[in-house]
Design a protein around this motif. Structure first.
Motif, PDB file in Angstrom:
ATOM      1  N   ASN A 222       0.921  -1.288   0.080  1.00  0.00           N
ATOM      2  CA  ASN A 222      -0.069  -0.076  -0.234  1.00  0.00           C
ATOM      3  C   ASN A 222       0.906   1.055  -0.042  1.00  0.00           C
ATOM      4  O   ASN A 222       0.274   2.349  -0.025  1.00  0.00           O
ATOM      5  CB  ASN A 222      -0.950   0.022   1.135  1.00  0.00           C
ATOM      6  CG  ASN A 222      -1.976  -1.014   1.014  1.00  0.00           C
ATOM      7  OD1 ASN A 222      -2.644  -1.362  -0.061  1.00  0.00           O
ATOM      8  ND2 ASN A 222      -2.255  -1.512   2.061  1.00  0.00           N
ATOM      9  N   ARG A 223       2.132   1.053   0.029  1.00  0.00           N
ATOM     10  CA  ARG A 223       2.908   2.403   0.317  1.00  0.00           C
ATOM     11  C   ARG A 223       2.970   2.731  -1.320  1.00  0.00           C
ATOM     12  O   ARG A 223       3.003   2.002  -2.375  1.00  0.00           O
ATOM     13  CB  ARG A 223       4.332   2.166   0.601  1.00  0.00           C
ATOM     14  CG  ARG A 223       4.351   1.624   2.008  1.00  0.00           C
ATOM     15  CD  ARG A 223       4.383   2.828   2.897  1.00  0.00           C
ATOM     16  NE  ARG A 223       4.476   2.130   4.257  1.00  0.00           N
ATOM     17  CZ  ARG A 223       5.576   2.128   4.987  1.00  0.00           C
ATOM     18  NH1 ARG A 223       6.699   2.127   4.618  1.00  0.00           N
ATOM     19  NH2 ARG A 223       5.389   1.739   6.496  1.00  0.00           N
ATOM     20  N   ASN A 224       3.425   3.887  -1.493  1.00  0.00           N
ATOM     21  CA  ASN A 224       3.395   4.758  -2.764  1.00  0.00           C
ATOM     22  C   ASN A 224       4.897   5.134  -3.075  1.00  0.00           C
ATOM     23  O   ASN A 224       5.326   5.869  -2.388  1.00  0.00           O
ATOM     24  CB  ASN A 224       2.603   5.769  -2.612  1.00  0.00           C
ATOM     25  CG  ASN A 224       2.466   6.681  -4.211  1.00  0.00           C
ATOM     26  OD1 ASN A 224       3.237   6.134  -5.298  1.00  0.00           O
ATOM     27  ND2 ASN A 224       1.835   7.697  -4.482  1.00  0.00           N
ATOM     28  N   ARG A 225       5.681   4.195  -3.901  1.00  0.00           N
ATOM     29  CA  ARG A 225       7.134   4.647  -3.809  1.00  0.00           C
ATOM     30  C   ARG A 225       7.264   5.108  -5.026  1.00  0.00           C
ATOM     31  O   ARG A 225       7.180   5.142  -6.221  1.00  0.00           O
ATOM     32  CB  ARG A 225       7.883   3.302  -4.090  1.00  0.00           C
ATOM     33  CG  ARG A 225       7.564   2.286  -2.956  1.00  0.00           C
ATOM     34  CD  ARG A 225       8.609   1.098  -3.222  1.00  0.00           C
ATOM     35  NE  ARG A 225       9.748   1.398  -2.977  1.00  0.00           N
ATOM     36  CZ  ARG A 225      10.983   0.564  -2.899  1.00  0.00           C
ATOM     37  NH1 ARG A 225      10.638  -0.382  -3.611  1.00  0.00           N
ATOM     38  NH2 ARG A 225      12.150   0.902  -2.548  1.00  0.00           N
ATOM     39  N   ARG A 226       7.954   6.757  -4.700  1.00  0.00           N
ATOM     40  CA  ARG A 226       8.060   7.636  -5.867  1.00  0.00           C
ATOM     41  C   ARG A 226       9.424   7.912  -6.271  1.00  0.00           C
ATOM     42  O   ARG A 226       9.558   8.352  -7.362  1.00  0.00           O
ATOM     43  CB  ARG A 226       7.365   9.016  -5.403  1.00  0.00           C
ATOM     44  CG  ARG A 226       5.713   8.945  -5.127  1.00  0.00           C
ATOM     45  CD  ARG A 226       5.190  10.221  -5.097  1.00  0.00           C
ATOM     46  NE  ARG A 226       5.356  10.830  -3.836  1.00  0.00           N
ATOM     47  CZ  ARG A 226       4.632  10.701  -2.660  1.00  0.00           C
ATOM     48  NH1 ARG A 226       3.573   9.669  -2.859  1.00  0.00           N
ATOM     49  NH2 ARG A 226       4.819  11.158  -1.551  1.00  0.00           N
ATOM     50  N   PHE A 227      10.297   7.481  -5.407  1.00  0.00           N
ATOM     51  CA  PHE A 227      11.894   7.683  -6.047  1.00  0.00           C
ATOM     52  C   PHE A 227      11.976   9.060  -6.511  1.00  0.00           C
ATOM     53  O   PHE A 227      12.699   9.389  -7.477  1.00  0.00           O
ATOM     54  CB  PHE A 227      12.364   6.639  -6.874  1.00  0.00           C
ATOM     55  CG  PHE A 227      11.779   5.353  -6.465  1.00  0.00           C
ATOM     56  CD1 PHE A 227      13.033   4.753  -5.773  1.00  0.00           C
ATOM     57  CD2 PHE A 227      11.013   4.459  -6.988  1.00  0.00           C
ATOM     58  CE1 PHE A 227      12.950   3.626  -5.417  1.00  0.00           C
ATOM     59  CE2 PHE A 227      10.887   3.118  -6.497  1.00  0.00           C
ATOM     60  CZ  PHE A 227      11.804   2.658  -5.688  1.00  0.00           C
ATOM     61  N   GLY A 228      11.303  10.001  -5.850  1.00  0.00           N
ATOM     62  CA  GLY A 228      11.479  11.438  -6.065  1.00  0.00           C
ATOM     63  C   GLY A 228      10.817  12.065  -7.411  1.00  0.00           C
ATOM     64  O   GLY A 228      10.952  13.201  -7.639  1.00  0.00           O
ATOM     65  N   GLY A 229       9.882  11.092  -8.140  1.00  0.00           N
ATOM     66  CA  GLY A 229       9.021  11.217  -9.293  1.00  0.00           C
ATOM     67  C   GLY A 229       7.739  11.862  -8.952  1.00  0.00           C
ATOM     68  O   GLY A 229       7.353  12.186  -7.691  1.00  0.00           O
ATOM     69  N   ASN A 230       6.676  11.935  -9.901  1.00  0.00           N
ATOM     70  CA  ASN A 230       5.473  12.368  -9.469  1.00  0.00           C
ATOM     71  C   ASN A 230       4.566  11.349  -8.656  1.00  0.00           C
ATOM     72  O   ASN A 230       5.106  10.195  -8.916  1.00  0.00           O
ATOM     73  CB  ASN A 230       4.583  12.446 -10.802  1.00  0.00           C
ATOM     74  CG  ASN A 230       5.235  13.857 -11.602  1.00  0.00           C
ATOM     75  OD1 ASN A 230       5.818  14.691 -10.834  1.00  0.00           O
ATOM     76  ND2 ASN A 230       5.231  13.670 -12.770  1.00  0.00           N
ATOM     77  N   ASN A 231       3.567  11.758  -8.244  1.00  0.00           N
ATOM     78  CA  ASN A 231       2.814  10.717  -7.312  1.00  0.00           C
ATOM     79  C   ASN A 231       1.823  10.135  -8.487  1.00  0.00           C
ATOM     80  O   ASN A 231       0.764  10.760  -9.064  1.00  0.00           O
ATOM     81  CB  ASN A 231       1.738  11.527  -6.276  1.00  0.00           C
ATOM     82  CG  ASN A 231       1.104  10.522  -5.410  1.00  0.00           C
ATOM     83  OD1 ASN A 231       0.953   9.373  -5.791  1.00  0.00           O
ATOM     84  ND2 ASN A 231       0.300  10.957  -4.336  1.00  0.00           N
ATOM     85  N   LYS A 232       2.122   9.005  -8.790  1.00  0.00           N
ATOM     86  CA  LYS A 232       1.288   8.271  -9.669  1.00  0.00           C
ATOM     87  C   LYS A 232       0.155   7.330  -9.358  1.00  0.00           C
ATOM     88  O   LYS A 232      -0.454   6.690 -10.077  1.00  0.00           O
ATOM     89  CB  LYS A 232       2.301   7.194 -10.713  1.00  0.00           C
ATOM     90  CG  LYS A 232       3.354   8.218 -11.204  1.00  0.00           C
ATOM     91  CD  LYS A 232       3.303   7.716 -12.819  1.00  0.00           C
ATOM     92  CE  LYS A 232       4.218   8.685 -13.525  1.00  0.00           C
ATOM     93  NZ  LYS A 232       5.664   8.542 -13.493  1.00  0.00           N
ATOM     94  N   LYS A 233       0.176   7.195  -7.915  1.00  0.00           N
ATOM     95  CA  LYS A 233      -0.936   6.200  -7.512  1.00  0.00           C
ATOM     96  C   LYS A 233      -2.385   6.940  -7.406  1.00  0.00           C
ATOM     97  O   LYS A 233      -2.256   7.993  -7.063  1.00  0.00           O
ATOM     98  CB  LYS A 233      -0.382   5.588  -6.254  1.00  0.00           C
ATOM     99  CG  LYS A 233      -0.941   4.350  -5.988  1.00  0.00           C
ATOM    100  CD  LYS A 233      -0.070   3.768  -4.681  1.00  0.00           C
ATOM    101  CE  LYS A 233      -0.445   2.233  -4.623  1.00  0.00           C
ATOM    102  NZ  LYS A 233       0.467   1.658  -3.412  1.00  0.00           N
TER     103      LYS A 233
END
Ligand code: IPE
Ligand code: IPE
Ligand code: MG
Length: 233
Positions: A222-233
């Motif tokens: 359920n985590r939203n891994r963004r790696f510094g990018g946009n929120n895609k979830k």
């Protein structure tokens, strides 16, 4: 479940408190923790995790009473082969400095690594006499040596190939679990935890069972891994 982390790391914490709560010696907590690790590791690979790193003894843990340190060293020498029997197709490596360890401990480590070196159904990275800072310092020294010997050009070192100089070239951690409610890294895999999802269950390690690992996987998925990018979830 899809979205299984490739690399799970666990800071095995709370053994001492587990024992003290029961009126037992701290060593009995380490025994219970080891027995739990034997069962849990099998389950973790069954779930599809490819790499499991565990923090079993830090460079700082030498500050503990001699009796406790001796017990932990004896545990490795006398019992660790039980881990091999339990995860027979997994390659086992040890990360950490060998200096300062007893000869029988170093020999056992070599033996375990040798017995399992051709296994390819998963990797178990046991951090023993390990420090995240010493991992980075030792890597840096090896890089300097290679540069001085002309084996590598300094400009060819980057964030991706730096891990080749870290102990056992272990890649980034996806899910980092620390049991016992403590919310700190305590000098664990500093380089590889750069983008790890952190999970801090309050349960003490000897009580961290398969169902608790399932819960960790659910939280991770359920985590939203963004790696510094946009929120895609
Ligand atoms: C973790 O349990 C195992 C090792 C550090 C070897 P602890 O021994 O740190 O347990 P607590 O934190 O004292 O309960
Ligand atoms: C970290 O736990 C090391 C291991 C689990 C092997 P500690 O119990 O030694 O860490 P601190 O002292 O609470 O930070
Ligand atoms: Mg502790």
């Amino acid at each position: 479940m899809d979205n299984i982390p490739n690399h799970v790391a666990i800071i095995l914490d709370g053994n001492g408190r587990w024992a003290t709560k029961r009126g037992l010696k701290r060593s009995m907590g380490h025994k219970a923790g080891f027995e739990n690790l034997v069962k849990l590791s099998k389950y973790i690979y069954k779930k599809g995790v490819k790499i499991l790193s565990v923090f079993a003894f830090s460079t700082e843990n030498f500050k503990r009473d001699k009796e406790e340190v001796d017990y932990l060293m004896d545990l490795l020498v006398k019992k660790f082969k039980e881990l091999i029997d339990n995860v027979p197709e997994v390659k086992i490596v040890f990360s950490g400095r060998k200096d300062g360890l007893r000869d029988d401990v170093v020999n056992t480590i070599k033996e375990i690594e040798d017995i399992t070196k051709n296994n390819d159904k998963g990797l178990l990275n046991i951090c023993f006499n390990y420090g995240g800072k010493s991992d980075i310092v030792d890597a840096t020294k090896n890089i300097v040596n290679d540069v001085l010997e002309g084996k590598i050009n300094i400009n060819d070192i980057n964030e991706n190939n730096y891990i080749n100089y870290l102990y056992n070239s272990i890649p980034d951690i996806d899910l980092l679990i620390r049991t016992s409610g403590e919310e700190r890294i305590s000098n664990f895999m500093l380089f590889q935890s750069a983008y790890a999802e952190m999970y801090f269950p309050s349960v003490l390690f000897p009580d961290f069972k398969n169902k608790d690992f399932d819960e960790a996987l659910t939280v991770y998925s359920n985590r939203n891994r963004r790696f510094g990018g946009n929120n895609k979830k």
